[in-house]
Design an enzyme around this catalytic site. Structure first.
Site, PDB file in Angstrom:
ATOM      1  N   GLU A   1       0.831  -1.204   0.000  1.00  0.00           N
ATOM      2  CA  GLU A   1       0.000   0.000   0.000  1.00  0.00           C
ATOM      3  C   GLU A   1       0.867   1.256   0.000  1.00  0.00           C
ATOM      4  O   GLU A   1       0.574   2.225  -0.719  1.00  0.00           O
ATOM      5  CB  GLU A   1      -0.943  -0.020   1.214  1.00  0.00           C
ATOM      6  CG  GLU A   1      -2.092  -0.996   1.082  1.00  0.00           C
ATOM      7  CD  GLU A   1      -1.708  -2.479   1.210  1.00  0.00           C
ATOM      8  OE1 GLU A   1      -2.541  -3.327   0.885  1.00  0.00           O
ATOM      9  OE2 GLU A   1      -0.574  -2.801   1.641  1.00  0.00           O
TER      10      GLU A   1
ATOM     11  N   ASP B   1       1.298  13.225 -14.776  1.00  0.00           N
ATOM     12  CA  ASP B   1       0.084  13.494 -15.538  1.00  0.00           C
ATOM     13  C   ASP B   1      -0.268  14.978 -15.545  1.00  0.00           C
ATOM     14  O   ASP B   1      -0.627  15.532 -16.582  1.00  0.00           O
ATOM     15  CB  ASP B   1      -1.086  12.679 -14.981  1.00  0.00           C
ATOM     16  CG  ASP B   1      -2.360  12.914 -15.763  1.00  0.00           C
ATOM     17  OD1 ASP B   1      -2.331  12.759 -17.006  1.00  0.00           O
ATOM     18  OD2 ASP B   1      -3.391  13.265 -15.152  1.00  0.00           O
TER      19      ASP B   1
END
Length: 164
Positions: free
Chosen positions: A120, A134
């Site tokens: 995680e 991005d």
């Protein structure tokens, strides 16, 4: 050595953690992204056209950590009690590409559970770095994600780990 993710016939299986004790577990992972000077300045100034890059990347990292079991085969669904993503604006590094300015992301994850949260933490830091890419790719397509690793983990049968 016994491989726990395979059954007697060699088929991939999820490890049965039913008999393991519930303990407090924590893990931290980090990674860096190298960006152009222009991109670095826009992130610092908050002037990237898509918005506040680090705030969005922080939320994305948290979401990534929470969704780990959906994208990593054989990971258990874990009820996380903490996910934190922090950033450090490092700037120029003498040991790296002189044309790049670096940003470090650190993801810390905690739970009370039967299995660890290393995946995680690693998924969270990778998701944060991918989100920076991005949001900034219109300004700098040459960004480099680097040095992604587990920093430390606490709890569980295998004990604590701290990267030297």
């Amino acid at each position: 050595m016994e491989f726990t993710h395979f059954d007697g016939s060699g088929n991939a299986v999820m490890v049965d953690i039913g008999e393991k004790a519930v303990t407090r577990r924590e893990a931290s992972a980090q990674g860096e992204i190298g960006v152009s000077e222009e991109c670095y300045q826009k992130i610092l100034e908050g002037s990237m056209k898509k918005g506040d890059v680090l705030s969005v990347a922080r939320i994305a990292g948290i979401m990534g950590a929470k969704k780990t079991s959906e994208i990593i085969p054989l990971c258990h669904v874990i009820s996380l009690t903490k996910v934190a993503v922090d950033f450090e604006m490092i700037g120029e590094r003498k040991d790296r590409n002189p044309k790049k300015r670096y940003i470090r992301a650190v993801c810390t994850v905690r739970c009370e559970g039967k299995t660890g949260v290393e995946m995680e933490a690693l998924t969270g830091v990778n998701t944060a770095l991918l989100t920076i890419y991005d949001m900034c790719k219109a300004v700098d397509k040459s960004m480099e994600m680097t040095d992604i690793f587990l920093c430390r983990k606490k709890g569980g049968a295998s004990g604590d780990y701290e990267r030297a």
